[in-house]
Design an enzyme around this catalytic site. Structure first.
Site, short mmCIF file in Angstrom:
data_model
loop_
_atom_site.label_atom_id
_atom_site.label_comp_id
_atom_site.label_asym_id
_atom_site.label_seq_id
_atom_site.Cartn_x
_atom_site.Cartn_y
_atom_site.Cartn_z
N HIS A 65 0.80 -1.23 0.00
CA HIS A 65 0.00 0.00 0.00
C HIS A 65 0.82 1.27 0.00
CE1 HIS A 65 -4.19 -1.34 0.43
NE2 HIS A 65 -3.67 -2.40 1.02
N LYS A 88 -9.76 13.59 3.70
CA LYS A 88 -8.83 12.46 3.78
C LYS A 88 -7.96 12.66 4.99
CE LYS A 88 -7.46 13.58 -0.44
NZ LYS A 88 -7.41 12.34 -1.19
N LYS A 134 -0.24 14.36 1.14
CA LYS A 134 -1.55 14.61 0.51
C LYS A 134 -1.76 16.10 0.23
CE LYS A 134 -3.87 10.56 2.59
NZ LYS A 134 -4.61 9.91 1.50
N THR A 194 -8.88 6.18 -2.86
CA THR A 194 -10.21 5.68 -3.17
C THR A 194 -11.24 6.79 -2.99
OG1 THR A 194 -10.34 4.82 -0.91
CG2 THR A 194 -9.84 3.23 -2.66
N LYS A 200 -14.78 7.74 -5.13
CA LYS A 200 -16.12 8.00 -4.58
C LYS A 200 -16.65 9.33 -5.10
CE LYS A 200 -14.38 5.97 -0.31
NZ LYS A 200 -13.76 6.38 0.98
#
Ligand SMILES: *Cc1c(COP(=O)(O)O)cnc(C)c1O
Length: 851
Positions: free
Chosen positions: A398, A589, A595, A697, A701
């Site tokens: 991951h 998130k 990020k 993910t 969405k």
């Protein structure tokens, strides 16, 4: 008929739900279970008989299982009664499917399952949403408030745990016989509150009033050892048997949650382990007056399933974490080994009947543990055991971030798991020997493929261990898999180029479209037919209507309703009023530097400055919405939250920008909150440094629900662009190769800041206390880290990000074009269903048949 399908005797202890139900059913009349799920769509009107039946079932649960009357019942009691009534239906669905021992089962081992609420999942998959709503309404109760009374099962941190939850739902929907294995944490992910903009953590208490979904299975209890020593015993000529004598043991007790698939066709089990002491209380000490000391040992071992580690994408280097990992891995392997022996006898056939998937390296200790069980406990030879192991295990990677690659010090391993350390050494010895035989004995090559890293003290590389022990190793997006082959696993990949495969992540559309966005689902069903609920690829049919004004109006009405609902949530939780007419720009998130929430905040500051400089330009009204938790020990991430909140306070109070810019940080981001935010989002921020987000993910969405993505060429964003089309996504910034090249340039950040007056001005305002007059130096560390290091290349991407944001503004000002793009996003996201991911795993990794 039922009897001949009974599993082997002696197997009674490890009955999963299907097995246990089946066994109870053996004595029951051989009748088909009620079909409560004839037509599962959000538009079906329920029959009055079905409503009456469910209403009576709920009332019976309320009376006999909860011990309440409708007059004394609280919302939480109605929730429990409803959940129990639906659980009975799941058991019925299970009875329909129970029977034969499946030829092959998938075992999905994950330290995290970020499930959220289960009631809407269960109702939807059983086709009982409207029946339940009507049954409760008969009783004067609103379904929405009952759903709201269910606590989130937050047994995970973020994407990795949510992926596991999507996968187990998809496996049930595809009728893949599977058991998910994890830990039943007493306390899931912490509750986040914001005190004056600073994150505060409080324990989460989802089990405080029990869990109506679970079945406790005390008969499925295993003993897990820690510490101690290993003895050798000669059992016959040349055969030496090693035996581990742990110093400490813990009981792992199974708690089963049924996972019902779409249309109730199949039910799988999520088996979560709870740690219990062998001795609940040392009676002699207690009677001697030492009331605390009498339960101290118990507290120590039960700490194993007490709390979820709130670490996301960074190493949690604690002994307790290693104990958690071994605890759930060993319990799960003992469980599946016992099931196999009961059903098939010989463990050498395990690879034919079991596929064990390791979700990241957290269960990587499965490699030596399975070897130990096979050799020490079941007498297999090393060669046979290695064959079984390497043909049964699969490993999903991951992350390639160096700080997140799990390693354990050899000292700690020898102390906690001495027998496993012996096995690891032997695996490594044989592995390195083989390199020598193939003429790859140069020291650098050997060091790079060794299971032991020797750079700073000897440490076991869990990623390498999982890699060697697995038949297939997969990445979670095309880019991530390429990077696995070319970076961290380069030399291991060269030894076996078939081993690494790609399996791009997916999301379950049942939760992330049908349940969370019934308006859009209804629109899709009415436009392309009910088959879309079973075959998401039918969503493509929406593309034919993308430019149709009437269809756009309906699509916009859906979004408008969702934005009004979210605006209410925002007002309730933050006191901030937001206008649903504005563009809702969402970044939700975990808070992590890679990020790049900070990039978004800096752009917000630059926009604030630009609006103030030219208040009369036709600015596109925007609401910037942030949500996410920072690991409690992650100082920089918490400071970024504080910055977002301080910027929000200043901007929201400034009359010069009123009506053009609002900034919101919604506290306590969770699955349930995501379900409220995602259908209301116009713009999806997926702006990680290229090469650092394995897949994402959240991006899927949001795009499925018609938010346009502003994003980098990272993770699955690339594949999303390929599917929705480059005209329907806003891509900016360096790609992964560009990031690598830029990092090699000296002083790249200083140069980028010097070249961008807009960026320099925003950083000046932040660094000089423009948002923190009470503490002007508060955000100096943030600005300094950018100037001096900027590991995440914010400065490099800033100008292009600004450009892309202004392209978003322009696009928003052409509604017909904007809504066409939004509809095309929904129409073209079908491939990102986790059903597709699971089919690919089934075919290429697990080799199980999907009906
Ligand atoms: C989907 C999801 C995530 C993962 O989001 P990313 O944007 O992919 O990091 C994290 N938390 C929750 C609650 C989610 O639903």
């Amino acid at each position: 008929m039922w009897n001949e399908k009974l599993t082997a005797p002696g197997n009674a202890e490890d009955a999963t739900i299907a097995e246990a139900v089946h066994r109870t059913a053996a004595g029951a009349p051989d009748q088909a279970p009620a079909q409560p799920f004839a037509r599962a769509t959000p538009v079906t009107a329920p029959s009055s008989a079905a409503v009456a039946e469910l209403r009576e079932a709920i009332l019976a649960k309320l009376a006999y299982a909860i011990g309440k009357t409708p007059q004394t019942a609280r919302e939480r009691d109605w929730f429990a009664a409803t959940a129990l009534a639906l659980r009975d239906r799941i058991v019925d669905a299970c009875r329909a499917g129970a029977g034969q021992v499946p030829n092959k089962r998938v075992y999905y081992l994950s330290l995290e399952f970020l499930i959220g609420r289960l009631l809407s999942d269960a109702m939807n998959n059983l086709g009982l949403v409207e029946t339940t709503r009507a049954a409760l309404r008969d009783l004067g109760i609103e379904l929405d408030s009952v759903e709201g009374a269910e606590p989130d099962a937050a047994l995970g941190n973020g994407g990795l745990g949510r992926l596991a939850a999507c996968f187990i739902e998809s496996m049930a929907s595809l009728s893949i016989p599977a058991i998910g294995y994890g830990i039943r944490y007493d306390h899931g992910l912490f509750r986040q509150s914001l005190e004056d903009g600073w994150q505060k953590e409080a324990p989460e208490t989802w089990l405080a009033e029990g869990n109506p979904w679970e079945f406790v299975r005390p008969e499925a209890t295993y003993t897990i050892g820690f510490g101690g020593h290993v003895t050798m015993q000669s059992v016959s000529e040349g055969v030496i048997r090693r035996q581990w004598h742990p110093a400490e043991t813990v009981r792992a007790v199974a708690h089963d949650v049924p996972v019902v698939g779409w249309r109730g066709r199949h039910v799988n089990t999520l088996r979560l382990w709870k740690a219990e002491a062998e001795t609940p209380v040392e009676l002699a000490r207690f009677n001697g007056g030492d009331h605390v000391g009498a339960v101290a040992a118990r507290a120590r071992v039960e700490a194993i399933s007490r709390v979820l580690y709130p670490s996301d994408s960074s190493e949690a280097g604690q002994e307790l974490r290693l104990r958690q990992e071994y605890f759930f891995t060993s319990a799960s392997l003992q469980d599946l080994v016992r099931r196999h022996v009961g059903e098939r006898g010989d463990l050498r056939s395990l690879p034919d009947h079991a596929a064990i998937q390791l979700n990241d390296t957290h269960p990587a200790i499965a490699v030596p543990e399975l070897m130990r069980l096979l050799i020490d406990d079941h007498g297999l030879t090393w060669e046979d055991a290695w064959h079984v192991t390497t043909n049964t295990l699969g490993y999903t990677n991951h992350t390639l971030l160096p700080e997140a690659l799990e390693t354990w010090s050899v000292d700690l391993m020898e102390r906690v798991l001495p027998r496993h350390m012996q096995i690891i050494y032997l695996i490594n010895w044989m592995h390195l020997e083989e390199q020598g035989r193939h003429g790859r004995a140069n020291a650098a090559q050997l060091a790079s493929v060794s299971l032991i890293e020797e750079a700073n003290g000897k440490r076991v590389r869990m990623g390498h261990l999982a890699f060697l022990g697995a038949r297939r190793v997969n990445g979670v997006s095309a880019l991530h898999t390429d990077l696995m082959r070319s970076t961290v696993f380069k030399d291991l990949h060269a030894l076996d180029t078939d081993k690494i495969v790609n399996k791009t992540n997916g999301i379950t559309f049942r939760r992330w479209l049908h349940n969370c966005n019934p308006e859009l689902t209804r629109l899709a069903v009415e436009t392309v037919g009910e088959g879309v609920l079973d075959r998401p690829e039918l969503l493509t049919g929406l593309a034919d209507h993308a430019a149709d004004a009437g269809f756009q109006a309906r699509y916009r009405a859906m979004r408008r309703a969702r934005k009004e609902a979210l605006a209410k949530v925002v007002a309730e939780r933050t006191g901030i009023a937001v206008d649903p007419e504005s563009l809702f720009d969402v970044q939700i998130k975990r808070i992590h530097e890679y990020k790049r929430q900070l990039l978004n905040v800096i752009e917000t500051v630059a926009l604030y400055q630009a609006i103030k400089a030219e208040p009369n330009r036709d600015w596109t009204p925007r609401v910037k919405i942030f949500g996410g938790k920072a690991a409690p020990s992650y100082v920089q991430a918490k400071l970024i939250i504080k910055l977002a909140c301080d910027v929000a306070r200043v901007a929201n109070d400034d009359p010069d920008v009123a009506g053009r810019l609002k900034v919101v940080f919604l506290p306590n981001y969770s699955v349930s909150l995501a379900e409220a935010i995602i259908p209301a989002a116009d713009l999806s921020e997926q702006i990680s440094t290229a090469g650092m987000e394995a897949s994402g993910t959240g991006n899927m969405k949001l795009a499925l629900n018609g938010a346009l993505t502003i994003g980098t060429l990272d993770g699955a964003n690339i594949e999303i662009r390929d599917h929705v089309g480059p005209d329907n996504i806003f891509i900016f910034g360096l790609d992964a190769a560009g990031v690598q090249a830029r990092m090699d340039e000296p002083d790249y950040a200083k140069a980028a800041i010097a070249a961008s007056p807009r960026l320099a001005a925003a950083l000046d305002l932040i660094g000089s206390g423009g948002f923190s007059p009470d503490d002007p130096n508060r955000f100096r560390p943030i600005v300094d880290s950018l100037v001096h290091e900027d590991r995440y290349l914010l400065t490099a991407d800033f100008d292009d990000y600004w450009r892309a944001q202004r392209a978003v503004d322009a696009a928003w000002n052409d509604p017909a074009a904007w809504w066409r793009k939004a509809i095309l996003n929904t129409a073209r996201m079908a491939w990102f269903s986790s059903d597709r991911s699971m089919r690919e795993y089934a075919e290429e990794i697990w080799r199980v048949r999907v009906a």
